[in-house]
Motif scaffolding. Structure first.
Motif, PDB file in Angstrom:
ATOM      1  N   ALA A   6       0.837  -1.199   0.000  1.00 10.11           N
ATOM      2  CA  ALA A   6       0.000   0.000   0.000  1.00 10.11           C
ATOM      3  C   ALA A   6       0.877   1.258   0.000  1.00 10.11           C
ATOM      4  O   ALA A   6       0.610   2.210  -0.735  1.00 10.11           O
ATOM      5  N   LEU A   7       1.935   1.251   0.795  1.00  9.33           N
ATOM      6  CA  LEU A   7       2.844   2.400   0.829  1.00  9.33           C
ATOM      7  C   LEU A   7       3.584   2.562  -0.493  1.00  9.33           C
ATOM      8  O   LEU A   7       3.818   3.691  -0.945  1.00  9.33           O
ATOM      9  N   ALA A   8       3.937   1.444  -1.126  1.00  8.30           N
ATOM     10  CA  ALA A   8       4.621   1.514  -2.421  1.00  8.30           C
ATOM     11  C   ALA A   8       3.692   2.115  -3.481  1.00  8.30           C
ATOM     12  O   ALA A   8       4.125   2.950  -4.291  1.00  8.30           O
ATOM     13  N   VAL A   9       2.434   1.711  -3.475  1.00  6.02           N
ATOM     14  CA  VAL A   9       1.461   2.250  -4.427  1.00  6.02           C
ATOM     15  C   VAL A   9       1.253   3.743  -4.173  1.00  6.02           C
ATOM     16  O   VAL A   9       1.209   4.547  -5.111  1.00  6.02           O
ATOM     17  N   ALA A  10       1.155   4.138  -2.922  1.00  8.27           N
ATOM     18  CA  ALA A  10       1.019   5.558  -2.591  1.00  8.27           C
ATOM     19  C   ALA A  10       2.255   6.328  -3.051  1.00  8.27           C
ATOM     20  O   ALA A  10       2.141   7.459  -3.541  1.00  8.27           O
ATOM     21  N   GLY A  11       3.428   5.719  -2.924  1.00  9.40           N
ATOM     22  CA  GLY A  11       4.662   6.350  -3.402  1.00  9.40           C
ATOM     23  C   GLY A  11       4.653   6.541  -4.910  1.00  9.40           C
ATOM     24  O   GLY A  11       5.139   7.556  -5.425  1.00  9.40           O
ATOM     25  N   GLU A  12       4.103   5.561  -5.633  1.00 13.39           N
ATOM     26  CA  GLU A  12       3.966   5.698  -7.090  1.00 13.39           C
ATOM     27  C   GLU A  12       3.129   6.935  -7.409  1.00 13.39           C
ATOM     28  O   GLU A  12       3.440   7.678  -8.338  1.00 13.39           O
ATOM     29  N   ALA A  13       2.069   7.118  -6.648  1.00 15.59           N
ATOM     30  CA  ALA A  13       1.176   8.255  -6.878  1.00 15.59           C
ATOM     31  C   ALA A  13       1.878   9.576  -6.585  1.00 15.59           C
ATOM     32  O   ALA A  13       1.690  10.555  -7.312  1.00 15.59           O
ATOM     33  N   ASP A  19       5.475  14.325 -11.364  1.00 20.68           N
ATOM     34  CA  ASP A  19       5.727  14.323 -12.812  1.00 20.68           C
ATOM     35  C   ASP A  19       4.642  15.057 -13.592  1.00 20.68           C
ATOM     36  O   ASP A  19       4.683  15.102 -14.818  1.00 20.68           O
ATOM     37  N   GLY A  20       3.652  15.605 -12.881  1.00 14.71           N
ATOM     38  CA  GLY A  20       2.611  16.388 -13.532  1.00 14.71           C
ATOM     39  C   GLY A  20       1.444  15.578 -14.066  1.00 14.71           C
ATOM     40  O   GLY A  20       0.637  16.087 -14.843  1.00 14.71           O
ATOM     41  N   LYS A  21       1.324  14.333 -13.654  1.00  9.82           N
ATOM     42  CA  LYS A  21       0.210  13.509 -14.122  1.00  9.82           C
ATOM     43  C   LYS A  21      -1.085  13.900 -13.401  1.00  9.82           C
ATOM     44  O   LYS A  21      -1.058  14.414 -12.299  1.00  9.82           O
ATOM     45  N   ALA A  22      -2.194  13.626 -14.057  1.00  9.51           N
ATOM     46  CA  ALA A  22      -3.516  13.925 -13.497  1.00  9.51           C
ATOM     47  C   ALA A  22      -4.028  12.729 -12.700  1.00  9.51           C
ATOM     48  O   ALA A  22      -3.578  11.607 -12.922  1.00  9.51           O
ATOM     49  N   PRO A  23      -4.981  12.937 -11.806  1.00  9.81           N
ATOM     50  CA  PRO A  23      -5.529  11.810 -11.043  1.00  9.81           C
ATOM     51  C   PRO A  23      -6.143  10.738 -11.940  1.00  9.81           C
ATOM     52  O   PRO A  23      -6.149   9.562 -11.603  1.00  9.81           O
ATOM     53  N   GLU A  24      -6.632  11.141 -13.099  1.00 11.58           N
ATOM     54  CA  GLU A  24      -7.237  10.193 -14.035  1.00 11.58           C
ATOM     55  C   GLU A  24      -6.206   9.229 -14.625  1.00 11.58           C
ATOM     56  O   GLU A  24      -6.572   8.246 -15.269  1.00 11.58           O
ATOM     57  N   ASP A  25      -4.924   9.523 -14.436  1.00  8.34           N
ATOM     58  CA  ASP A  25      -3.856   8.667 -14.960  1.00  8.34           C
ATOM     59  C   ASP A  25      -3.551   7.485 -14.053  1.00  8.34           C
ATOM     60  O   ASP A  25      -2.573   6.770 -14.285  1.00  8.34           O
ATOM     61  N   CYS A  26      -4.372   7.259 -13.045  1.00  8.78           N
ATOM     62  CA  CYS A  26      -4.185   6.127 -12.135  1.00  8.78           C
ATOM     63  C   CYS A  26      -4.096   4.841 -12.958  1.00  8.78           C
ATOM     64  O   CYS A  26      -4.983   4.548 -13.761  1.00  8.78           O
ATOM     65  N   PRO A  27      -3.025   4.061 -12.774  1.00 11.34           N
ATOM     66  CA  PRO A  27      -2.854   2.846 -13.573  1.00 11.34           C
ATOM     67  C   PRO A  27      -3.684   1.660 -13.090  1.00 11.34           C
ATOM     68  O   PRO A  27      -3.649   0.596 -13.700  1.00 11.34           O
ATOM     69  N   TYR A  28      -4.433   1.841 -12.035  1.00 12.63           N
ATOM     70  CA  TYR A  28      -5.208   0.739 -11.464  1.00 12.63           C
ATOM     71  C   TYR A  28      -6.694   0.947 -11.712  1.00 12.63           C
ATOM     72  O   TYR A  28      -7.186   2.068 -11.743  1.00 12.63           O
ATOM     73  N   ASP A  29      -7.414  -0.156 -11.862  1.00 10.84           N
ATOM     74  CA  ASP A  29      -8.837  -0.133 -12.195  1.00 10.84           C
ATOM     75  C   ASP A  29      -9.687  -0.125 -10.927  1.00 10.84           C
ATOM     76  O   ASP A  29      -9.748  -1.122 -10.209  1.00 10.84           O
ATOM     77  N   TRP A  43      -3.616   4.404  -4.433  1.00 12.44           N
ATOM     78  CA  TRP A  43      -2.993   5.308  -5.395  1.00 12.44           C
ATOM     79  C   TRP A  43      -3.637   6.687  -5.266  1.00 12.44           C
ATOM     80  O   TRP A  43      -2.945   7.699  -5.190  1.00 12.44           O
ATOM     81  N   MET A  44      -4.967   6.730  -5.198  1.00  9.22           N
ATOM     82  CA  MET A  44      -5.659   8.017  -5.064  1.00  9.22           C
ATOM     83  C   MET A  44      -5.342   8.683  -3.730  1.00  9.22           C
ATOM     84  O   MET A  44      -5.157   9.903  -3.678  1.00  9.22           O
ATOM     85  N   ARG A  45      -5.260   7.908  -2.667  1.00  8.99           N
ATOM     86  CA  ARG A  45      -4.888   8.489  -1.362  1.00  8.99           C
ATOM     87  C   ARG A  45      -3.488   9.102  -1.439  1.00  8.99           C
ATOM     88  O   ARG A  45      -3.256  10.190  -0.902  1.00  8.99           O
TER      89      ARG A  45
END
Length: 57
Positions: A6-13, A19-29, A43-45
């Motif tokens: 969970a911490l690794a996924v949050a770190g990805e976010a 990097d300037g990505k939007a929240p809609e760019d979440c790679p998870y469904d 990821w959203m958190r």
């Protein structure tokens, strides 16, 4: 999913936000299987935390 994942996924976010990505760019469904939904949630958190950090909240 465990705490470290969970911490690794949050770190990805955090990196995605930096990097300037939007929240809609979440790679998870968010509508996928339970594992994907859990990753999307964390990821959203992480993204929201990164956005809050940058605005001084």
């Amino acid at each position: 999913m465990d705490r470290s994942e969970a911490l690794a996924v949050a770190g990805e976010a955090h990196r995605a936000y930096a990097d300037g990505k939007a929240p809609e760019d979440c790679p998870y469904d968010a509508d996928g299987d339970p594992q994907e939904r859990f990753r999307a949630h964390f990821w959203m958190r992480g993204y929201e935390a990164a956005a809050g950090d940058s605005t001084g909240r």
